[in-house]
Scaffold this motif. Structure first.
Motif, PDB file in Angstrom:
ATOM      1  N   ASN A 176      56.603   4.474  38.004  1.00 44.44           N
ATOM      2  CA  ASN A 176      57.662   5.435  37.390  1.00 44.44           C
ATOM      3  C   ASN A 176      58.897   5.643  38.346  1.00 44.44           C
ATOM      4  O   ASN A 176      58.494   6.113  39.355  1.00 44.44           O
ATOM      5  N   LEU A 177      59.859   4.918  38.276  1.00 45.24           N
ATOM      6  CA  LEU A 177      60.849   4.812  39.229  1.00 45.24           C
ATOM      7  C   LEU A 177      61.574   6.219  39.183  1.00 45.24           C
ATOM      8  O   LEU A 177      61.949   6.665  40.361  1.00 45.24           O
ATOM      9  N   PRO A 178      61.841   7.122  38.204  1.00 47.98           N
ATOM     10  CA  PRO A 178      62.294   8.200  38.311  1.00 47.98           C
ATOM     11  C   PRO A 178      61.625   9.150  39.269  1.00 47.98           C
ATOM     12  O   PRO A 178      62.283  10.098  40.042  1.00 47.98           O
ATOM     13  N   SER A 179      60.304   9.301  38.993  1.00 47.79           N
ATOM     14  CA  SER A 179      59.515  10.270  39.741  1.00 47.79           C
ATOM     15  C   SER A 179      58.924   9.598  41.065  1.00 47.79           C
ATOM     16  O   SER A 179      58.234  10.188  42.022  1.00 47.79           O
ATOM     17  N   ARG A 180      59.005   8.109  41.255  1.00 46.70           N
ATOM     18  CA  ARG A 180      58.520   7.484  42.336  1.00 46.70           C
ATOM     19  C   ARG A 180      57.231   7.699  42.343  1.00 46.70           C
ATOM     20  O   ARG A 180      56.475   7.715  43.340  1.00 46.70           O
ATOM     21  N   GLU A 181      56.329   7.586  41.210  1.00 50.30           N
ATOM     22  CA  GLU A 181      54.973   7.626  41.204  1.00 50.30           C
ATOM     23  C   GLU A 181      54.294   6.489  40.927  1.00 50.30           C
ATOM     24  O   GLU A 181      54.953   5.728  39.863  1.00 50.30           O
ATOM     25  N   ALA A 182      53.305   5.976  41.531  1.00 49.10           N
ATOM     26  CA  ALA A 182      52.482   4.673  41.333  1.00 49.10           C
ATOM     27  C   ALA A 182      50.997   5.050  41.087  1.00 49.10           C
ATOM     28  O   ALA A 182      50.523   5.924  41.838  1.00 49.10           O
ATOM     29  N   THR A 183      50.495   4.377  40.243  1.00 49.53           N
ATOM     30  CA  THR A 183      48.924   4.441  39.915  1.00 49.53           C
ATOM     31  C   THR A 183      48.371   3.421  39.672  1.00 49.53           C
ATOM     32  O   THR A 183      49.082   2.527  38.778  1.00 49.53           O
ATOM     33  N   ALA A 184      47.550   2.887  40.205  1.00 49.63           N
ATOM     34  CA  ALA A 184      46.553   1.779  40.030  1.00 49.63           C
ATOM     35  C   ALA A 184      45.088   2.065  39.661  1.00 49.63           C
ATOM     36  O   ALA A 184      44.428   3.032  40.191  1.00 49.63           O
ATOM     37  N   SER A 185      44.426   1.411  38.949  1.00 46.94           N
ATOM     38  CA  SER A 185      42.982   1.730  38.434  1.00 46.94           C
ATOM     39  C   SER A 185      42.279   0.331  38.332  1.00 46.94           C
ATOM     40  O   SER A 185      43.153  -0.741  37.650  1.00 46.94           O
ATOM     41  N   ALA A 186      41.038   0.609  38.237  1.00 46.16           N
ATOM     42  CA  ALA A 186      40.103  -0.603  38.027  1.00 46.16           C
ATOM     43  C   ALA A 186      39.131  -0.066  37.128  1.00 46.16           C
ATOM     44  O   ALA A 186      38.573   0.862  37.504  1.00 46.16           O
ATOM     45  N   GLY A 187      38.559  -0.882  36.287  1.00 46.95           N
ATOM     46  CA  GLY A 187      37.490  -0.515  35.397  1.00 46.95           C
ATOM     47  C   GLY A 187      36.596  -1.754  34.869  1.00 46.95           C
ATOM     48  O   GLY A 187      36.877  -2.927  35.130  1.00 46.95           O
ATOM     49  N   TYR A 188      35.555  -1.420  34.058  1.00 40.98           N
ATOM     50  CA  TYR A 188      34.688  -2.371  33.602  1.00 40.98           C
ATOM     51  C   TYR A 188      34.326  -1.963  32.042  1.00 40.98           C
ATOM     52  O   TYR A 188      34.661  -0.881  31.596  1.00 40.98           O
ATOM     53  N   ASP A 189      33.977  -2.910  31.422  1.00 38.56           N
ATOM     54  CA  ASP A 189      33.572  -2.619  29.994  1.00 38.56           C
ATOM     55  C   ASP A 189      32.272  -3.528  29.562  1.00 38.56           C
ATOM     56  O   ASP A 189      32.388  -4.803  29.666  1.00 38.56           O
ATOM     57  N   TYR A 190      31.012  -2.823  29.668  1.00 36.77           N
ATOM     58  CA  TYR A 190      29.871  -3.456  29.358  1.00 36.77           C
ATOM     59  C   TYR A 190      29.141  -3.067  28.233  1.00 36.77           C
ATOM     60  O   TYR A 190      28.833  -2.145  27.798  1.00 36.77           O
ATOM     61  N   ILE A 191      28.923  -4.233  27.279  1.00 35.87           N
ATOM     62  CA  ILE A 191      28.391  -4.213  26.045  1.00 35.87           C
ATOM     63  C   ILE A 191      27.119  -4.719  25.908  1.00 35.87           C
ATOM     64  O   ILE A 191      26.656  -5.876  26.448  1.00 35.87           O
ATOM     65  N   LEU A 192      25.987  -3.616  25.848  1.00 34.91           N
ATOM     66  CA  LEU A 192      24.731  -3.975  25.786  1.00 34.91           C
ATOM     67  C   LEU A 192      24.157  -4.114  24.237  1.00 34.91           C
ATOM     68  O   LEU A 192      24.938  -3.941  23.353  1.00 34.91           O
ATOM     69  N   ARG A 193      23.003  -4.381  23.996  1.00 33.46           N
ATOM     70  CA  ARG A 193      22.538  -4.614  22.659  1.00 33.46           C
ATOM     71  C   ARG A 193      22.722  -3.462  21.766  1.00 33.46           C
ATOM     72  O   ARG A 193      23.080  -3.726  20.582  1.00 33.46           O
ATOM     73  N   GLN A 194      22.725  -2.143  22.250  1.00 32.47           N
ATOM     74  CA  GLN A 194      22.648  -0.957  21.355  1.00 32.47           C
ATOM     75  C   GLN A 194      23.520  -0.037  22.087  1.00 32.47           C
ATOM     76  O   GLN A 194      23.620   1.260  21.469  1.00 32.47           O
ATOM     77  N   SER A 195      24.384  -0.117  22.958  1.00 33.78           N
ATOM     78  CA  SER A 195      25.268   0.675  23.553  1.00 33.78           C
ATOM     79  C   SER A 195      26.686  -0.023  24.334  1.00 33.78           C
ATOM     80  O   SER A 195      26.517  -1.318  24.578  1.00 33.78           O
ATOM     81  N   ARG A 196      27.350   0.596  24.659  1.00 30.76           N
ATOM     82  CA  ARG A 196      28.479   0.358  25.335  1.00 30.76           C
ATOM     83  C   ARG A 196      28.932   1.288  26.191  1.00 30.76           C
ATOM     84  O   ARG A 196      29.005   2.448  26.289  1.00 30.76           O
ATOM     85  N   LEU A 197      29.286   0.613  27.666  1.00 31.48           N
ATOM     86  CA  LEU A 197      29.628   1.460  28.451  1.00 31.48           C
ATOM     87  C   LEU A 197      30.913   0.999  29.280  1.00 31.48           C
ATOM     88  O   LEU A 197      31.058   0.004  29.563  1.00 31.48           O
ATOM     89  N   ARG A 198      31.849   2.175  29.450  1.00 32.72           N
ATOM     90  CA  ARG A 198      32.932   1.614  30.002  1.00 32.72           C
ATOM     91  C   ARG A 198      33.350   2.739  31.236  1.00 32.72           C
ATOM     92  O   ARG A 198      33.145   4.119  31.016  1.00 32.72           O
ATOM     93  N   GLY A 199      33.908   2.354  32.169  1.00 26.68           N
ATOM     94  CA  GLY A 199      34.177   3.289  33.310  1.00 26.68           C
ATOM     95  C   GLY A 199      35.352   2.646  33.977  1.00 26.68           C
ATOM     96  O   GLY A 199      35.912   1.595  34.054  1.00 26.68           O
ATOM     97  N   LYS A 200      36.010   3.700  34.803  1.00 33.51           N
ATOM     98  CA  LYS A 200      37.207   3.312  35.804  1.00 33.51           C
ATOM     99  C   LYS A 200      36.997   4.144  37.096  1.00 33.51           C
ATOM    100  O   LYS A 200      36.491   5.249  37.198  1.00 33.51           O
TER     101      LYS A 200
END
Length: 310
Positions: A243-267
């Motif tokens: 964000n140029l006006p506020s001079r703020e920068a954010t970076a993130s990394a995550g995953y998306d794992y789909i199992l047989r009966q569930s789905r797990l997401r995180g970052k």
């Protein structure tokens, strides 16, 4: 020692006539791109799950093939503004009643909450190529009610949108497939109430294994995202926001794992915030949800669990 050719056996030959000319792109049959506002769709699915705090229970009952009713109960703390660095929370509870009508060419969704808010969404296919989308929120709080309408035209290899909203807001976007994997687009908006305008540009490159997107706007916003499909069930995602006006920068990394009966997401992001979201299917029409978000910088820790029926 030279190898002798076996009599009567013809060695396979490579057809040198198959050159790059056979791989020419048919620009008259390019695929239709996704809408402009969804260029970061895969990254948002992995990095922005619907996190919540406290307890949530959702129940949906189908009355017939098209009509259904829903009930939602949520209990948990609500954050209130504070001048101190610590987060102040007060306990709250909400009940939400909803009605849904789903048809191949028409979707109507309505929600009413105990605090007096009313939400409505409409999606109607006027023709095979023209779609109307509208959403509105009515509330007793002054200047908080709003409504927006969206006309989307889907061409053979492009999409165009026109947006109208209260507060004298006008917007438009266009996205075009340039190659079978690359699409480029732009948007423009004018907010008459705040006397602000802006222009934005976006690009999206997609293959069977990855999706890379970039977006920039004259408002000073820069957004980049990349999703790698490791397999049919595992995806890794990362994004960068500036964000140029506020001079703020954010970076993130995550995953998306789909199992047989569930789905797990995180970052995890550059602000020290770690989040995870688990959806477990216990039975047909019965899902258990766990949500967690740890913000070590603000010392704010959120945990939630829920149950979805129907």
């Amino acid at each position: 020692m030279a190898r002798l050719a076996t009599p009567g056996v013809t060695m396979p030959q490579v057809d040198s006539s198959k050159t790059k000319a056979d791989e020419k792109v048919d620009y008259k049959n390019l695929p239709c791109p996704i809408p402009f506002e969804e260029v970061h769709r895969e990254a948002l699915m992995s990095l922005k799950p619907e996190l919540f705090e406290g307890m949530r229970f959702d129940f949906t009952k189908g009355l017939n093939q098209n009509f259904s009713l829903s009930h939602s109960v949520s209990m948990g703390p609500m954050e209130i503004p504070s001048q101190s660095s610590e987060t102040i929370k007060i306990p709250t509870a909400h009940y939400e009643f909803g009605a849904n009508f789903l048809d191949p060419k028409l979707m109507l969704v309505g929600r009413v909450m105990t605090d007096g808010r009313l939400n409505a969404r409409v999606k109607c296919d006027l023709t095979d190529n023209l779609t109307l989308k509208a959403n509105a929120q009515l509330t007793s709080e002054p200047h908080m009610s709003h409504g927006m309408g969206n006309f989307e035209y889907k061409g053979k290899d492009y999409r165009a949108q026109l947006q109208l909203a209260n507060g004298a807001f006008f917007g438009g976007s266009y996205i075009q497939s340039v190659t079978p994997h690359l699409s480029l687009g732009g948007e423009i908006f004018w907010a008459g109430q705040h006397r602000k305008s802006g222009v934005g540009y976006a690009g999206r490159y997609e293959t069977d294994k990855m999706v890379a997107t970039g977006q920039v706007a004259t408002t000073g916003m820069v957004a980049l995202s990349y999703v790698q499909k490791v397999s049919e069930k595992v995806s890794l995602a990362t994004d960068f926001m500036y964000n140029l006006p506020s001079r703020e920068a954010t970076a993130s990394a995550g995953y998306d794992y789909i199992l047989r009966q569930s789905r797990l997401r995180g970052k995890i992001d550059s602000n020290g915030c770690v989040a995870a979201y688990l959806e477990e299917r216990l039975n047909m029409g019965l899902n258990f949800i766990l949500s967690a978000e740890l913000d070590h910088k603000k010392k704010d820790y959120k945990f939630g669990f829920g149950l979805t029926v129907g």
